[in-house]
Motif scaffolding. Structure first.
Motif, PDB file in Angstrom:
ATOM      1  N   TRP A 100     -55.753 124.316 -25.776  1.00  6.38           N
ATOM      2  CA  TRP A 100     -57.065 124.113 -25.397  1.00  6.38           C
ATOM      3  C   TRP A 100     -58.027 124.514 -26.507  1.00  6.38           C
ATOM      4  N   VAL A 131     -63.701 121.697 -19.779  1.00  9.90           N
ATOM      5  CA  VAL A 131     -63.208 120.288 -19.995  1.00  9.90           C
ATOM      6  C   VAL A 131     -64.250 119.422 -20.694  1.00  9.90           C
ATOM      7  N   PRO A 188     -61.802 123.962 -27.128  1.00  8.67           N
ATOM      8  CA  PRO A 188     -63.263 123.643 -26.473  1.00  8.67           C
ATOM      9  C   PRO A 188     -64.181 123.562 -27.391  1.00  8.67           C
ATOM     10  N   THR A 193     -62.055 118.624 -25.856  1.00 13.12           N
ATOM     11  CA  THR A 193     -60.956 118.644 -25.125  1.00 13.12           C
ATOM     12  C   THR A 193     -60.494 117.059 -25.101  1.00 13.12           C
ATOM     13  N   TRP A 194     -61.436 116.260 -24.880  1.00 13.17           N
ATOM     14  CA  TRP A 194     -61.155 114.673 -24.779  1.00 13.17           C
ATOM     15  C   TRP A 194     -60.701 114.453 -26.125  1.00 13.17           C
ATOM     16  N   GLY A 241     -64.485 110.682 -15.678  1.00 11.78           N
ATOM     17  CA  GLY A 241     -64.117 111.931 -15.671  1.00 11.78           C
ATOM     18  C   GLY A 241     -65.533 112.685 -15.588  1.00 11.78           C
TER      19      GLY A 241
END
Length: 222
Positions: free
Chosen positions: A207, A187, A209, A191-192, A181
């Protein structure tokens, strides 16, 4: 200048609203309450002002699953190791910013735009709870297995397995590996972490961040 200033203020307001809504709207949107797991696995989410990691409790099965860490020189079998700590992030920022005093412009710009990714893996002993920078969650065996799968497939693999990045570590106890990725401002590492936790059966914001927004959503929905 005034027009530019007004534009920047509007952008900041839109960004703040997006982060807030991202934390307040749950993902998945609907989820039925399940039974408490019979044999819960206790995982931790560790955070600093900009980054989150997932701490996985060590047992024989986990050590076998991530045996390549020992091959890469990490003393995961050392007495006193209680957790393996996994984090995904941007290559330039991760590798070139071991401390805040070493913050540089180029890694920051890559993190905000586009960068390749790496996995950072560390080990830890007992971690005191509760603490503002530590959140704990109990998940069932199926969720725990799914979480390990998610982490494992985040590593980029070569012919011999996950690819360690040579001469890249903060200490003798951690290592960096090539990851799958790309990293950017939308992202990123948090977010992971959120995606990994959802795989384990937990709910996050839609979402997240930032660590603060992820932490808020986790407190609201779990």
């Amino acid at each position: 200048m005034k027009k530019l200033g007004r534009m920047l203020v509007r952008l900041m307001i839109v960004a703040a609203l997006a982060v807030t809504l991202g934390a307040l709207v749950p993902r998945p949107l609907l989820q039925t309450a399940g039974d408490q797991p019979a044999n819960p696995r206790h995982i931790l989410v560790l955070r600093n002002p900009i980054h989150t990691d997932i701490a996985i409790p060590v047992d024989d099965a986990v050590l076998r699953r991530f045996h390549f860490l020992l091959d890469a020189g990490m003393p995961t079998d050392m007495a006193g190791v209680r957790y393996i700590v996994f984090g995904w992030g941007g290559r330039a920022f991760y590798l070139e910013t071991p401390t805040w005093s070493q913050l540089k412009a180029v890694p920051v710009m890559k993190a905000l735009t586009l960068d390749t990714s790496v996995m950072h893996v560390d080990i830890a002993g007992d971690i005191a709870e509760p603490r503002p920078d530590v959140a704990s969650f109990d998940i069932g065996e199926d969720g725990f297995a799914a979480l390990l799968d998610f982490i494992a497939v985040s590593f980029q693999r070569g012919e011999g397995g996950p690819v360690v990045i040579e001469n890249a570590a903060y200490s003798r106890y951690d290592r960096f590996f090539e990851a799958k990725g790309h990293f950017n401002a939308l992202v990123g590492c948090n977010t992971w972490t959120a995606a990994a936790l959802r795989t384990a059966g937990l709910r996050t914001g839609w979402w997240n961040p930032l660590p603060v927004s992820l932490g808020l959503s986790m407190r609201l929905y779990n």
